[in-house]
Enzyme design. Structure first.
Site, mmCIF file in Angstrom:
data_model
loop_
_atom_site.group_PDB
_atom_site.id
_atom_site.type_symbol
_atom_site.label_atom_id
_atom_site.label_comp_id
_atom_site.label_asym_id
_atom_site.label_seq_id
_atom_site.Cartn_x
_atom_site.Cartn_y
_atom_site.Cartn_z
ATOM 1 N N CYS A 1 0.804 -1.224 0.000
ATOM 2 C CA CYS A 1 0.000 0.000 0.000
ATOM 3 C C CYS A 1 0.833 1.268 0.000
ATOM 4 C CB CYS A 1 -0.963 -0.012 1.195
ATOM 5 S SG CYS A 1 -2.340 -1.156 0.955
ATOM 6 N N SER B 1 -15.013 8.411 0.736
ATOM 7 C CA SER B 1 -13.701 7.756 0.885
ATOM 8 C C SER B 1 -13.806 6.466 1.687
ATOM 9 C CB SER B 1 -12.689 8.701 1.556
ATOM 10 O OG SER B 1 -12.535 9.884 0.821
ATOM 11 N N ASP C 1 -11.427 -5.067 2.624
ATOM 12 C CA ASP C 1 -12.409 -4.002 2.436
ATOM 13 C C ASP C 1 -13.839 -4.491 2.671
ATOM 14 O OD1 ASP C 1 -10.523 -2.097 1.870
ATOM 15 O OD2 ASP C 1 -10.613 -2.381 -0.288
ATOM 16 N N GLY D 1 -10.414 -14.016 -13.587
ATOM 17 C CA GLY D 1 -9.548 -12.859 -13.440
ATOM 18 C C GLY D 1 -9.092 -12.306 -14.774
ATOM 19 N N HIS D 2 -8.091 -11.444 -14.730
ATOM 20 C CA HIS D 2 -7.568 -10.802 -15.934
ATOM 21 C C HIS D 2 -6.082 -10.545 -15.745
ATOM 22 C CE1 HIS D 2 -7.607 -8.503 -19.634
ATOM 23 N NE2 HIS D 2 -7.017 -7.488 -19.017
#
Length: 341
Positions: free
Chosen positions: A14, A45, A87, A134-135
């Site tokens: 992060c 936020s 999250d 996914g990608h």
């Protein structure tokens, strides 16, 4: 001409996030979405978006990815996945599905990618979710993370900005992983400090979330790239002031020594520049300031809840084996948003 070798870990996690000041400047120019079913968007936020489907079900949607902050690809995969899954837990939700997001150099050993994906897959499984695809794209450096979908009851969402006066502030993981990882990159971190950082970063916030859901939670966020003080200021907005007890902040013990040796991150300095005008330090060392500004990867939950419930929750959280504590309280608005003393 011979190409330079690709370095797997050159500083990530992060700490690689855009600074909060730059990000808020860009987001302020994007028109707000008008949809009554969008219960939480980017305007506050918060940690994830929440969209109401029925009176009983809302989806929690988030994504997160970044470059490696450790040398071991498998552990990196675990940490990146734990960080993305967090999250959903910060919103009080339950993980359902996840999609891989991969950037990988074509000339790097594909076994490394396999180890990253294995680490991530195991964390999704531990979260009770399903890895559904996914990608991937070719890139000049490694990046990995997840797009995660969870569910929650529309009346049980933990927003990040709904603190109440008199609340206790409970932090479920130690701070300082950014400082430790910085020291590790120059070979200065002890084995014990790095082990503590890896344990913290790779531990799912699922377990802390399951504990706090038993109690009256007023607001919740996870402490990641904007550091403890950045995320705390987002929680309080201009409505309240938090008084933080510097003596009760859990952190990896070697961090003050590493700060004294100036193993600091640019991300922490961006965080300092963004919120320093809102924070007052009283009799605090430079090390304490840096620990509180330090960008965290897969950090703990920061919970605003009643004092009585916080004490009960803390006893259960201690059994998870990570340093945690009640680190402050929410008071009526004063001149500064946060007072650390």
């Amino acid at each position: 001409m011979e190409q330079e070798p690709i370095v797997f870990c050159k500083g990530g996690g992060c700490t690689a996030k855009l600074g909060p000041g730059a990000l808020s400047s860009v987001l302020s120019k994007i028109p707000k979405t008008e949809d009554p079913n969008l219960l939480i968007g980017y305007d506050s936020s918060d940690d994830a978006a929440v969209y109401k489907l029925t009176d009983e079900i809302a989806i929690v949607q988030t994504l997160d990815f970044f470059p490696p902050m450790v040398e071991d690809p498998y552990i990196f995969g675990q940490i990146a996945a734990a960080n993305a899954l967090s999250d959903v837990y910060a919103m009080g939700g339950e993980v359902k599905t996840a999609l891989n997001i991969v950037c990988f150099p074509e000339r790097m050993d594909l076994n490394i990618l396999g180890q990253i994906l294995q680490g991530g897959s195991e964390k999704v499984k531990e979260a009770g979710g399903v890895l559904a695809g996914g990608h991937s794209i070719a890139d000049d450096s490694v990046k990995y993370g997840l797009s995660v979908c969870g569910i929650i009851h529309p009346d049980q969402i933990y927003a990040n900005n709904t603190c109440q006066e008199g609340d206790a502030l409970l932090l479920t993981k130690p701070l300082g992983v950014g400082i430790v990882c910085t020291a590790q990159r120059v070979g200065a971190a002890s084995l014990e400090a790095m082990d503590q950082a890896v344990k913290s970063m790779s531990t799912l916030n699922r377990y802390a979330s399951e504990i706090i859901r038993k109690y009256r939670v007023h607001a919740c966020t996870d402490v990641t790239g904007f550091g403890f003080l950045g995320h705390l200021c987002e929680m309080l907005e201009d409505d309240y002031t938090a008084v933080v007890d510097k003596g009760r902040i859990p952190y990896i013990p070697e961090c003050p020594d590493y700060v004294e040796e100036f193993y600091l991150t640019a991300a922490a300095q961006r965080n300092r520049n963004h919120v320093q005008d809102k924070v007052e330090f009283i009799d605090c060392s430079f090390a304490v300031e840096e620990i509180l500004y330090d960008a965290q990867t897969s950090g703990g939950l920061l919970v605003s809840m009643s004092q009585e419930d916080a004490l009960k929750a803390l006893e259960e959280l201690k059994e998870l084996g990570l340093p945690c504590d009640i680190v402050g309280r929410v008071e009526k608005r004063q001149e500064k948003t946060v007072i650390v003393c």
